[in-house]
Motif scaffolding. Structure first.
Motif, PDB file in Angstrom:
ATOM      1  N   ALA A  31       2.421  -2.277  -1.505  1.00  0.00           N
ATOM      2  CA  ALA A  31       3.184  -1.943  -1.921  1.00  0.00           C
ATOM      3  C   ALA A  31       4.015  -0.632  -0.867  1.00  0.00           C
ATOM      4  N   GLY A  32       2.484   0.434  -0.876  1.00  0.00           N
ATOM      5  CA  GLY A  32       2.310   1.257  -0.618  1.00  0.00           C
ATOM      6  C   GLY A  32       2.779   1.835   0.832  1.00  0.00           C
ATOM      7  N   PHE A  33       2.921   3.298   0.667  1.00  0.00           N
ATOM      8  CA  PHE A  33       3.891   3.619   1.825  1.00  0.00           C
ATOM      9  C   PHE A  33       3.433   5.752   2.579  1.00  0.00           C
ATOM     10  N   VAL A  34       3.232   5.524   3.505  1.00  0.00           N
ATOM     11  CA  VAL A  34       3.276   7.670   3.212  1.00  0.00           C
ATOM     12  C   VAL A  34       4.433   7.451   4.418  1.00  0.00           C
ATOM     13  N   ILE A  35       5.589   8.276   4.262  1.00  0.00           N
ATOM     14  CA  ILE A  35       6.943   8.606   4.814  1.00  0.00           C
ATOM     15  C   ILE A  35       6.823   9.944   5.227  1.00  0.00           C
ATOM     16  N   ASP A  36       6.808  10.300   5.793  1.00  0.00           N
ATOM     17  CA  ASP A  36       7.248  11.498   6.779  1.00  0.00           C
ATOM     18  C   ASP A  36       7.820  11.616   7.596  1.00  0.00           C
ATOM     19  N   GLY A  37       9.241  13.192   7.165  1.00  0.00           N
ATOM     20  CA  GLY A  37       9.946  13.521   7.966  1.00  0.00           C
ATOM     21  C   GLY A  37      10.765  14.181   8.155  1.00  0.00           C
ATOM     22  N   GLN A  38      11.562  16.331   8.446  1.00  0.00           N
ATOM     23  CA  GLN A  38      12.220  17.141   8.335  1.00  0.00           C
ATOM     24  C   GLN A  38      11.001  17.621   7.582  1.00  0.00           C
ATOM     25  N   LYS A  39       9.876  17.855   7.948  1.00  0.00           N
ATOM     26  CA  LYS A  39       8.746  18.116   7.762  1.00  0.00           C
ATOM     27  C   LYS A  39       8.360  17.902   6.073  1.00  0.00           C
ATOM     28  N   ARG A  40       8.764  17.060   5.443  1.00  0.00           N
ATOM     29  CA  ARG A  40       8.449  16.288   4.147  1.00  0.00           C
ATOM     30  C   ARG A  40       7.100  15.037   3.741  1.00  0.00           C
ATOM     31  N   ARG A  41       6.558  14.743   3.017  1.00  0.00           N
ATOM     32  CA  ARG A  41       6.257  13.707   3.039  1.00  0.00           C
ATOM     33  C   ARG A  41       6.329  13.063   1.471  1.00  0.00           C
ATOM     34  N   VAL A  42       6.543  11.852   2.079  1.00  0.00           N
ATOM     35  CA  VAL A  42       7.014  10.805   0.729  1.00  0.00           C
ATOM     36  C   VAL A  42       6.296  10.079   0.871  1.00  0.00           C
ATOM     37  N   VAL A  43       5.077   9.836  -0.707  1.00  0.00           N
ATOM     38  CA  VAL A  43       4.057   8.626  -1.246  1.00  0.00           C
ATOM     39  C   VAL A  43       4.945   7.786  -1.785  1.00  0.00           C
ATOM     40  N   ILE A  44       5.266   6.123  -1.322  1.00  0.00           N
ATOM     41  CA  ILE A  44       5.821   5.544  -2.504  1.00  0.00           C
ATOM     42  C   ILE A  44       4.766   4.027  -3.121  1.00  0.00           C
ATOM     43  N   ASP A  45       4.780   3.981  -3.760  1.00  0.00           N
ATOM     44  CA  ASP A  45       3.533   2.506  -4.055  1.00  0.00           C
ATOM     45  C   ASP A  45       2.893   2.826  -4.186  1.00  0.00           C
ATOM     46  N   PRO A  46       2.060   3.783  -3.999  1.00  0.00           N
ATOM     47  CA  PRO A  46       0.509   3.933  -3.714  1.00  0.00           C
ATOM     48  C   PRO A  46      -0.396   2.930  -4.605  1.00  0.00           C
ATOM     49  N   TYR A  47      -1.380   1.989  -3.768  1.00  0.00           N
ATOM     50  CA  TYR A  47      -2.546   1.955  -4.806  1.00  0.00           C
ATOM     51  C   TYR A  47      -3.667   1.864  -3.836  1.00  0.00           C
ATOM     52  N   LEU A  48      -4.898   2.937  -4.211  1.00  0.00           N
ATOM     53  CA  LEU A  48      -5.609   3.587  -3.651  1.00  0.00           C
ATOM     54  C   LEU A  48      -7.076   3.043  -4.222  1.00  0.00           C
ATOM     55  N   SER A  49      -7.119   2.536  -4.920  1.00  0.00           N
ATOM     56  CA  SER A  49      -8.337   2.222  -5.796  1.00  0.00           C
ATOM     57  C   SER A  49      -8.452   0.910  -6.091  1.00  0.00           C
ATOM     58  N   ASN A  50      -9.921   0.636  -7.328  1.00  0.00           N
ATOM     59  CA  ASN A  50      -9.965  -1.041  -7.577  1.00  0.00           C
ATOM     60  C   ASN A  50      -9.900  -1.646  -9.179  1.00  0.00           C
ATOM     61  N   SER A  51      -9.081  -0.001  -9.980  1.00  0.00           N
ATOM     62  CA  SER A  51      -8.569  -0.272 -11.162  1.00  0.00           C
ATOM     63  C   SER A  51      -7.973  -1.938 -11.382  1.00  0.00           C
ATOM     64  N   LEU A  52      -7.343  -2.653 -10.292  1.00  0.00           N
ATOM     65  CA  LEU A  52      -7.264  -4.096 -11.248  1.00  0.00           C
ATOM     66  C   LEU A  52      -8.314  -4.651 -10.661  1.00  0.00           C
ATOM     67  N   GLY A  53      -9.338  -4.904 -10.256  1.00  0.00           N
ATOM     68  CA  GLY A  53     -10.336  -5.593  -9.450  1.00  0.00           C
ATOM     69  C   GLY A  53     -12.034  -5.331 -10.625  1.00  0.00           C
ATOM     70  N   GLU A  54     -11.718  -3.681 -11.258  1.00  0.00           N
ATOM     71  CA  GLU A  54     -12.276  -3.594 -12.643  1.00  0.00           C
ATOM     72  C   GLU A  54     -12.114  -4.058 -13.409  1.00  0.00           C
ATOM     73  N   LYS A  55     -10.131  -4.262 -14.015  1.00  0.00           N
ATOM     74  CA  LYS A  55      -9.813  -4.714 -15.251  1.00  0.00           C
ATOM     75  C   LYS A  55      -9.459  -6.713 -15.119  1.00  0.00           C
ATOM     76  N   TYR A  56      -9.690  -7.400 -14.082  1.00  0.00           N
ATOM     77  CA  TYR A  56      -9.314  -8.552 -13.967  1.00  0.00           C
ATOM     78  C   TYR A  56     -10.998  -8.898 -14.064  1.00  0.00           C
ATOM     79  N   GLN A  57     -11.722  -8.229 -13.349  1.00  0.00           N
ATOM     80  CA  GLN A  57     -13.126  -9.326 -13.013  1.00  0.00           C
ATOM     81  C   GLN A  57     -13.507 -10.375 -13.769  1.00  0.00           C
ATOM     82  N   ASP A  58     -13.939 -11.593 -13.283  1.00  0.00           N
ATOM     83  CA  ASP A  58     -14.742 -13.053 -14.171  1.00  0.00           C
ATOM     84  C   ASP A  58     -12.971 -13.222 -15.111  1.00  0.00           C
ATOM     85  N   THR A  59     -11.859 -13.515 -13.938  1.00  0.00           N
ATOM     86  CA  THR A  59     -10.871 -14.005 -14.473  1.00  0.00           C
ATOM     87  C   THR A  59     -10.246 -14.912 -13.316  1.00  0.00           C
TER      88      THR A  59
END
Length: 283
Positions: A31-59
């Motif tokens: 669900a992650g996006f970078v939104i640029d405009g009017q010389k501003r940068r907004v980042v929404i719902d970024p998931y840029l890791s493997n934290s859930l893979g580590e949490k739920y391995q072997d499930t």
């Protein structure tokens, strides 16, 4: 009309450039996006890791990535605002937020009021950098307007204080309104609320839902057809469909989105893709 322009360089190289005046969007996966405009940068719902893979391995649902991490969070500069629609880890991820916010010490985090303590814990930022929002409230930060609406991630859930657990967030930037619905299914009154935004672009999850996922604690989202219907009823002419292609147990095939997109009336539907920059043709 929106168009996806192939990136001439890597996403890291493209985002190294400061945001310009015109509206540009980049998908980060899920669900992650970078939104640029009017010389501003907004980042929404970024998931840029493997934290859930580590949490739920072997499930039963091991959360193995189907797509690589498109960019390291520390490699996204020029960020003014980070938004989280709700507290699930693929939207409020400690491994992503801490690196992203350390790399952008002037950036602020916007999170639901219901997620205040968790947002502080996961981001590890000073309280002064956290801005909280509830449904039907609006914030103005760095010249960007952020408006929250209700969302129903299987249901319209409230916490013990009566605060909504799930939100959709509208970003008014560069003269346009971009509405990220958050994780949601259709609910009574939704179309009327969304229509009040007069949004130019909808960012809608389309991975759907079913009894197996729900019974195993995996809440669902709109189907592709429901996303199109919401756009039609809320008078949003353009939608980028997302929340697919990351976890095999909680996804939908790109071909299915493209099939619905071809048949959709009054709505331009784009399956999100990395390696592209989305811009309106007039820009």
């Amino acid at each position: 009309m929106l168009k996806a322009h192939p990136l001439a360089a890597t996403l890291t190289e493209r985002l190294a450039e400061p945001p310009g005046d015109a509206l540009s969007l980049f998908w980060l996966g899920q669900a992650g996006f970078v939104i640029d405009g009017q010389k501003r940068r907004v980042v929404i719902d970024p998931y840029l890791s493997n934290s859930l893979g580590e949490k739920y391995q072997d499930t039963r649902f091991p959360h193995l990535r189907m797509m690589p991490i498109p960019i390291a969070p520390r490699d996204i500069p020029h960020v003014d605002i980070v938004l989280a629609t709700h507290a699930h880890t693929d939207h409020l991820d400690p491994d992503t937020l801490q690196d992203l916010l350390r790399a952008n010490p002037r950036a602020v985090l916007v999170a639901p009021k219901s997620a205040r303590d968790l947002a502080l814990t996961r981001s590890q930022i000073a309280q002064s950098r956290l801005h909280l929002i509830e449904a039907h409230e609006t914030l103005n930060l760095a010249g960007v307007q952020i408006t929250a609406l209700r969302a129903a991630h299987e249901g319209l859930e409230l916490d013990a204080e009566g605060l909504h657990k799930f939100l959709g967030l509208a970003v008014t930037i560069a003269g346009r309104v971009v509405f990220h619905s958050g994780d949601t299914i259709p609910f009574d009154g939704q179309s009327t609320e969304v229509a009040s935004l007069h949004a130019d672009l909808g960012l809608f999850p389309v991975n759907g839902r079913d009894a197996v996922r729900k019974s195993n604690g995996v809440p669902g989202n709109m189907t592709i057809a429901e996303a199109v219907t919401l756009a039609q009823n809320a008078h949003i002419s353009t939608v980028i469909a997302h929340h697919f292609g990351l976890f095999a147990f909680n996804s939908v095939e790109r071909e299915e989105i493209e099939k619905v997109a071809t048949a959709a009336r009054d709505v331009y539907l784009y399956p999100a893709k990395t390696g592209a920059e989305y811009r309106f043709l007039s820009e």
